[in-house]
Design a protein around this motif. Structure first.
Motif, PDB file in Angstrom:
ATOM      1  N   ALA A 380     -92.993  34.245 -64.746  1.00 21.43           N
ATOM      2  CA  ALA A 380     -93.808  34.924 -63.843  1.00 21.43           C
ATOM      3  C   ALA A 380     -93.476  34.675 -62.470  1.00 21.43           C
ATOM      4  O   ALA A 380     -93.568  35.322 -61.622  1.00 21.43           O
ATOM      5  CB  ALA A 380     -95.267  35.030 -64.233  1.00 21.43           C
ATOM      6  N   HIS A 381     -93.543  33.524 -61.947  1.00 23.47           N
ATOM      7  CA  HIS A 381     -93.371  33.048 -60.697  1.00 23.47           C
ATOM      8  C   HIS A 381     -92.252  31.956 -60.341  1.00 23.47           C
ATOM      9  O   HIS A 381     -92.029  31.242 -59.679  1.00 23.47           O
ATOM     10  CB  HIS A 381     -94.488  32.343 -60.333  1.00 23.47           C
ATOM     11  CG  HIS A 381     -95.649  32.668 -60.655  1.00 23.47           C
ATOM     12  ND1 HIS A 381     -96.031  34.007 -59.818  1.00 23.47           N
ATOM     13  CD2 HIS A 381     -96.862  32.352 -61.433  1.00 23.47           C
ATOM     14  CE1 HIS A 381     -97.344  34.384 -60.610  1.00 23.47           C
ATOM     15  NE2 HIS A 381     -97.868  33.366 -61.591  1.00 23.47           N
ATOM     16  N   SER A 382     -91.064  32.389 -61.212  1.00 18.97           N
ATOM     17  CA  SER A 382     -89.448  31.708 -60.919  1.00 18.97           C
ATOM     18  C   SER A 382     -88.575  32.758 -61.633  1.00 18.97           C
ATOM     19  O   SER A 382     -89.066  33.644 -61.941  1.00 18.97           O
ATOM     20  CB  SER A 382     -89.783  30.510 -61.678  1.00 18.97           C
ATOM     21  OG  SER A 382     -88.425  29.939 -61.923  1.00 18.97           O
ATOM     22  N   PRO A 383     -87.480  32.744 -61.055  1.00 25.00           N
ATOM     23  CA  PRO A 383     -86.324  33.316 -61.379  1.00 25.00           C
ATOM     24  C   PRO A 383     -85.675  33.072 -62.803  1.00 25.00           C
ATOM     25  O   PRO A 383     -84.942  33.745 -63.374  1.00 25.00           O
ATOM     26  CB  PRO A 383     -85.122  33.390 -60.363  1.00 25.00           C
ATOM     27  CG  PRO A 383     -85.486  31.934 -59.752  1.00 25.00           C
ATOM     28  CD  PRO A 383     -86.963  31.969 -59.735  1.00 25.00           C
ATOM     29  N   ARG A 384     -86.178  31.926 -63.241  1.00 26.32           N
ATOM     30  CA  ARG A 384     -85.966  31.289 -64.666  1.00 26.32           C
ATOM     31  C   ARG A 384     -86.231  32.067 -65.788  1.00 26.32           C
ATOM     32  O   ARG A 384     -87.166  32.875 -65.833  1.00 26.32           O
ATOM     33  CB  ARG A 384     -86.312  29.810 -64.832  1.00 26.32           C
ATOM     34  CG  ARG A 384     -85.944  28.740 -64.201  1.00 26.32           C
ATOM     35  CD  ARG A 384     -86.353  27.514 -64.366  1.00 26.32           C
ATOM     36  NE  ARG A 384     -85.530  26.420 -64.041  1.00 26.32           N
ATOM     37  CZ  ARG A 384     -85.599  25.022 -64.230  1.00 26.32           C
ATOM     38  NH1 ARG A 384     -86.805  24.679 -65.226  1.00 26.32           N
ATOM     39  NH2 ARG A 384     -85.027  24.243 -63.822  1.00 26.32           N
ATOM     40  N   LEU A 385     -85.321  31.832 -66.890  1.00 26.49           N
ATOM     41  CA  LEU A 385     -85.874  32.817 -68.063  1.00 26.49           C
ATOM     42  C   LEU A 385     -85.213  31.958 -69.176  1.00 26.49           C
ATOM     43  O   LEU A 385     -84.243  31.259 -69.222  1.00 26.49           O
ATOM     44  CB  LEU A 385     -85.176  34.151 -68.270  1.00 26.49           C
ATOM     45  CG  LEU A 385     -83.670  34.362 -68.504  1.00 26.49           C
ATOM     46  CD1 LEU A 385     -83.415  35.710 -69.218  1.00 26.49           C
ATOM     47  CD2 LEU A 385     -82.986  34.373 -67.004  1.00 26.49           C
ATOM     48  N   ALA A 386     -86.113  31.955 -70.349  1.00 27.76           N
ATOM     49  CA  ALA A 386     -85.675  31.408 -71.708  1.00 27.76           C
ATOM     50  C   ALA A 386     -85.361  32.467 -72.734  1.00 27.76           C
ATOM     51  O   ALA A 386     -85.981  33.459 -72.644  1.00 27.76           O
ATOM     52  CB  ALA A 386     -86.900  30.513 -72.421  1.00 27.76           C
ATOM     53  N   PHE A 387     -84.379  32.231 -73.625  1.00 29.03           N
ATOM     54  CA  PHE A 387     -84.147  33.035 -74.831  1.00 29.03           C
ATOM     55  C   PHE A 387     -83.285  32.399 -75.968  1.00 29.03           C
ATOM     56  O   PHE A 387     -83.103  31.176 -75.933  1.00 29.03           O
ATOM     57  CB  PHE A 387     -82.868  34.196 -74.069  1.00 29.03           C
ATOM     58  CG  PHE A 387     -81.689  33.436 -73.395  1.00 29.03           C
ATOM     59  CD1 PHE A 387     -80.636  33.148 -73.980  1.00 29.03           C
ATOM     60  CD2 PHE A 387     -81.696  33.197 -72.114  1.00 29.03           C
ATOM     61  CE1 PHE A 387     -79.592  32.544 -73.685  1.00 29.03           C
ATOM     62  CE2 PHE A 387     -80.657  32.490 -71.494  1.00 29.03           C
ATOM     63  CZ  PHE A 387     -79.734  31.992 -72.520  1.00 29.03           C
ATOM     64  N   VAL A 388     -83.328  33.120 -76.843  1.00 29.76           N
ATOM     65  CA  VAL A 388     -82.594  32.613 -78.177  1.00 29.76           C
ATOM     66  C   VAL A 388     -80.952  33.419 -78.156  1.00 29.76           C
ATOM     67  O   VAL A 388     -81.004  34.612 -77.687  1.00 29.76           O
ATOM     68  CB  VAL A 388     -83.165  32.985 -79.383  1.00 29.76           C
ATOM     69  CG1 VAL A 388     -82.321  32.482 -80.559  1.00 29.76           C
ATOM     70  CG2 VAL A 388     -84.477  32.248 -79.376  1.00 29.76           C
ATOM     71  N   HIS A 389     -79.918  32.408 -78.465  1.00 31.05           N
ATOM     72  CA  HIS A 389     -78.743  33.203 -78.553  1.00 31.05           C
ATOM     73  C   HIS A 389     -78.305  32.372 -80.026  1.00 31.05           C
ATOM     74  O   HIS A 389     -78.306  31.272 -80.305  1.00 31.05           O
ATOM     75  CB  HIS A 389     -77.897  32.756 -77.235  1.00 31.05           C
ATOM     76  CG  HIS A 389     -76.579  33.265 -77.414  1.00 31.05           C
ATOM     77  ND1 HIS A 389     -75.379  32.571 -78.067  1.00 31.05           N
ATOM     78  CD2 HIS A 389     -75.871  34.352 -77.032  1.00 31.05           C
ATOM     79  CE1 HIS A 389     -74.283  33.418 -78.111  1.00 31.05           C
ATOM     80  NE2 HIS A 389     -74.694  34.399 -77.389  1.00 31.05           N
ATOM     81  N   SER A 390     -77.327  33.246 -80.537  1.00 30.42           N
ATOM     82  CA  SER A 390     -76.614  32.714 -81.641  1.00 30.42           C
ATOM     83  C   SER A 390     -75.246  33.837 -81.798  1.00 30.42           C
ATOM     84  O   SER A 390     -75.207  34.736 -81.170  1.00 30.42           O
ATOM     85  CB  SER A 390     -77.261  32.895 -82.758  1.00 30.42           C
ATOM     86  OG  SER A 390     -77.286  34.375 -83.335  1.00 30.42           O
ATOM     87  N   SER A 391     -74.143  33.110 -82.598  1.00 27.50           N
ATOM     88  CA  SER A 391     -73.091  33.986 -83.018  1.00 27.50           C
ATOM     89  C   SER A 391     -72.704  33.485 -84.208  1.00 27.50           C
ATOM     90  O   SER A 391     -73.486  32.629 -85.056  1.00 27.50           O
ATOM     91  CB  SER A 391     -71.798  33.840 -81.902  1.00 27.50           C
ATOM     92  OG  SER A 391     -71.388  32.484 -81.947  1.00 27.50           O
ATOM     93  N   LEU A 392     -71.690  34.152 -84.775  1.00 26.25           N
ATOM     94  CA  LEU A 392     -71.512  33.863 -86.344  1.00 26.25           C
ATOM     95  C   LEU A 392     -71.133  32.331 -86.455  1.00 26.25           C
ATOM     96  O   LEU A 392     -71.340  31.622 -87.450  1.00 26.25           O
ATOM     97  CB  LEU A 392     -69.940  34.723 -86.614  1.00 26.25           C
ATOM     98  CG  LEU A 392     -70.294  36.002 -87.485  1.00 26.25           C
ATOM     99  CD1 LEU A 392     -69.246  36.882 -87.458  1.00 26.25           C
ATOM    100  CD2 LEU A 392     -71.293  35.733 -88.564  1.00 26.25           C
ATOM    101  N   GLN A 393     -70.399  31.703 -85.254  1.00 22.47           N
ATOM    102  CA  GLN A 393     -70.175  30.117 -85.538  1.00 22.47           C
ATOM    103  C   GLN A 393     -71.056  29.383 -84.562  1.00 22.47           C
ATOM    104  O   GLN A 393     -70.691  28.237 -84.325  1.00 22.47           O
ATOM    105  CB  GLN A 393     -68.594  30.176 -85.033  1.00 22.47           C
ATOM    106  CG  GLN A 393     -67.568  30.504 -86.160  1.00 22.47           C
ATOM    107  CD  GLN A 393     -66.477  30.016 -86.002  1.00 22.47           C
ATOM    108  OE1 GLN A 393     -65.514  29.752 -85.062  1.00 22.47           O
ATOM    109  NE2 GLN A 393     -65.934  29.486 -87.044  1.00 22.47           N
ATOM    110  N   GLU A 394     -72.098  29.977 -84.279  1.00 19.67           N
ATOM    111  CA  GLU A 394     -73.204  29.305 -83.392  1.00 19.67           C
ATOM    112  C   GLU A 394     -74.594  29.622 -83.997  1.00 19.67           C
ATOM    113  O   GLU A 394     -75.174  30.488 -83.487  1.00 19.67           O
ATOM    114  CB  GLU A 394     -73.152  29.653 -81.764  1.00 19.67           C
ATOM    115  CG  GLU A 394     -73.826  28.975 -80.753  1.00 19.67           C
ATOM    116  CD  GLU A 394     -73.724  29.673 -79.617  1.00 19.67           C
ATOM    117  OE1 GLU A 394     -74.311  29.176 -78.681  1.00 19.67           O
ATOM    118  OE2 GLU A 394     -73.012  30.602 -79.303  1.00 19.67           O
TER     119      GLU A 394
END
Length: 684
Positions: A380-394
């Motif tokens: 809300a008070h920062s340009p940062r963001l968190a997320f989940v990422h994946s791919s077939l080999q990750e």
């Protein structure tokens, strides 16, 4: 040796091959359900789910990552019953839902001699500064939605309207254990409680009188069920998303957005459309409310177009569509602190992150990694963001980025699935073919480890459910999507995104109406034909399977061809009239088939596999949750009997206590996939 390596640097020891993924490792994977970054962007709460094999259940745990020094990830709660965490706006507290609270409590025996549930779901909270979690609410009814006040001192929460002791006794006297299918349901009450009052009761000295319920104030009531509460940043209003009291998709009027004065009063209806709405988010200036469209239509008559995002003006009620020119599906979204939309958009087999600064502005893909982005959470008070990422080999993990424009340099902050990353995971690629009517269709090919781009492979066609879903460059490890495990056991896995799938435009998504199985079935068969023609699939070793809508299509396709040596199907219908009457999504069924059973009798019969069961020669393995109401469990009995009566090899596995998703006991999903793989091996 050292001299040789100096002279010939390429002369080295070959790396030991990575071991193949095993069944046990696959089902020990950790699923990441929810990610919430703190308002200042310096911490992240993560919700995970994993199997607790000894307790025959799934654990739901909360973790806290602090971005200090090298960064640290620690368990926030340890009961295994905690979920749906929310930061307080000031970043000092984390509230969450739990059906145990901070301590495990034994089941209690009621005055009638029956065992009551150990605990109903309540709101708990924990201070970020340290200490133990404590129960904020102590309602007799479970809490199914809550939200922080804008000043972080109170929590709004929704429960079913409670009955008095006299009402309970009168009902029991009149009805005993009989269930009134609709009449026994009742609406919700929205209450408010001060966190300090709840904490005071927890810390009160032994024997000191304390009743936190006296601090509960009623805000409003609704005849419907509250699905979500969201407080406006200015603290003046609460956005209320409702759904059916029974949670069945029977009336579109039940799915609506209301506006409630935070001080209390009647709820004002803001949005009601022929659509199923989801995921409310306030804009930071409190001048609009974002919402996610799942099924139906915000503009015009009902249709199952791809997921979209809209915003509504709380004063005028005017609605605007975001990313209106984007041809794909908006899988998830977040409203940006400075205004605008950040969304995960599916185009074909990729789910990438996109940003739109204002309505009508460009919807711009952000530079990131191939694969699938999920659970985006901007600070809300920062340009940062968190997320989940994946791919077939990750395998899926949580990442922290300095901004949406800097995804390429995001830092991985978890290692929940480290073991999976150390295994020989399959490679994959998109595959395209032409359907019988000339339309291009796409899917994924997942190759056995070490056999990427090999030819003449034994092939499993694994069909996704939905139908409003799609397969792609995404790592999944569960009973529903088990292509990676099948590939590890030597199968080329073909995942077709048939007509009805999302990520290919609304026309493509709507292309199965009213041919609910025959049209997508022809798409899938054309894909199998293309794989054989291209020399990729071995025509003598073809198998097929799917769950839910994938089960529908599997059941249909084994009546249309005898080329598959084995089939594995789950929770799929073989007729539509009885299933329409038992399904909890009856609106969708009638839509896809062109009307209710008496309005589209011919179509209900033409698209029903049961009338063509005499054509089946394929050995078929069937699974179902014994309490499934999404796809009536009787459909699986019907399929088993039809095949058994003809002497076709068939096996039916039923999982007690499970509904449509097999999410009660992890052994059920593991046994399902174990037996499906054995069935495929024994009939190839």
């Amino acid at each position: 040796m050292l001299a040789l390596l100096t002279l010939f640097p390429n002369l080295g020891f070959a790396e030991a091959p990575k071991p193949l993924l095993t069944l046990d490792e696959f089902f020990n994977a950790v699923e990441i359900h929810r990610v919430q970054i703190s308002p200042d962007g310096r911490a992240v709460v993560i919700e995970t789910s994993r199997a607790d094999w000894d307790a025959d259940r799934f654990r739901s745990d909360l973790w806290l990552y602090r971005d200090e020094g090298a960064g640290s990830l620690v368990p926030l709660t340890t009961t295994g019953h905690d979920h749906d965490a929310q930061w307080s706006p000031d970043g000092k507290w984390i509230a969450f839902l739990s059906d145990r609270g901070p301590e495990e409590e034994p089941a209690k025996e009621s005055k009638h001699g029956t065992t009551e549930p150990e605990n109903v779901v309540q709101v708990c909270a924990i201070s970020v500064a340290g200490g133990e979690a404590f129960a904020v609410t102590r309602s007799e009814e479970e809490v199914h939605a809550f939200a922080w006040s804008a000043h972080s001192r109170e929590i709004y929460f929704a429960t079913r309207t409670a009955w008095s002791k006299e009402q309970k006794e009168a009902y029991k006297k009149e009805w005993k254990d009989a269930v009134q299918f609709r009449e026994s349901e009742r609406g919700d009450v929205i209450n408010r409680i001060a966190v300090a009052d709840a904490l005071r009761c927890v810390t009160a000295s032994a024997g000191a009188p304390c009743d936190a319920s006296t601090a509960v104030a009623q805000i409003t009531t609704t005849p419907l069920r509250a699905k979500q509460l969201e407080t406006s940043p200015d603290g003046k209003h609460i956005a209320l998303l409702t759904e059916s009291r029974t949670e069945r998709w029977e009336s579109l009027e039940d799915y609506a957005i209301y506006l409630v004065d935070a001080a209390g009063g009647p709820a004002k209806k803001l949005v009601v459309r022929p659509a199923f709405l989801d995921s409310l988010r306030w804009a930071q200036d409190s001048r609009s409310i974002f919402f996610h469209f799942l099924n139906g239509a915000v503009e015009g008559p009902y249709q199952d177009a791809q997921p979209r995002v809209y915003s509504v003006d709380p004063d005028s009620g005017s609605i605007v569509r975001w990313a209106a020119m984007f041809p794909g599906a908006l899988a998830g979204y977040a409203s940006l602190p400075g205004g605008g939309l950040l969304a995960t958009g599916r185009m074909g087999t990729e789910v990438q992150m996109y940003l739109q600064r204002s309505v009508g502005g460009d919807f711009v893909k952000q530079a990131g990694s191939p694969g699938t982005y999920e659970e985006i959470s901007p600070a809300a008070h920062s340009p940062r963001l968190a997320f989940v990422h994946s791919s077939l080999q990750e395998p899926a993990e949580v990442y922290l980025a300095e901004s949406a424009a800097d995804l390429a340099h995001a830092r991985r902050i978890t290692s929940f699935n480290r073991i999976l990353a150390e295994r020989a995971l399959p490679e994959g690629k998109p595959y395209r073919w032409t359907a019988d009517d000339g339309v291009t269709v796409e899917g994924m090919l997942i190759y056995p480890p070490g056999k990427f781009d090999a030819k003449h492979l034994r092939t499993l066609t694994l069909i996704h459910g939905g139908p409003g879903d799609a397969d792609g460059n995404h790592f999944e490890a569960d009973w529903y999507q088990w292509g990676s495990l099948a590939a590890a056991q030597g199968w080329l896995v073909f995942e077709p995104n048939y007509r009805g799938s999302i990520g290919y435009g609304d026309t493509f998504a709507l292309g199965i109406v009213p041919q609910i199985v025959s049209k997508p079935g022809r798409d899938i068969m054309a894909g199998v034909d293309a794989l054989v023609k291209d020399g990729i699939a071995d025509p003598d070793h073809l198998t097929i399977g799917g769950y839910s809508y994938g089960g529908y299509l599997t059941n249909w396709l084994i009546t249309q061809t005898t080329r598959f040596q084995a089939a594995v199907t789950g929770a799929g219908a073989v007729e539509h009239a009885v299933n329409w009457g038992n399904d909890d999504t009856t609106l969708d069924d009638a839509y896809f088939l062109g009307g209710k059973p008496w309005e589209a009798k011919q179509r209900y019969n033409e698209e029903a596999a049961i009338w063509q069961m005499n054509k089946v020669k394929t050995p078929t393995h069937i699974v179902a949750g014994a309490d499934d109401t999404r796809v009536y469990v009787g459909e699986n009995y019907l399929l088993e009997r039809a095949l058994h009566a003809q002497g076709i090899p068939v096996k039916l596995l039923l999982f007690p206590g499970e509904g449509h998703p097999l999410d009660k006991n992890p052994w059920h999903g593991k046994i399902k996939v174990r037996e499906e793989l054995r069935w495929l091996e024994s009939h190839q």
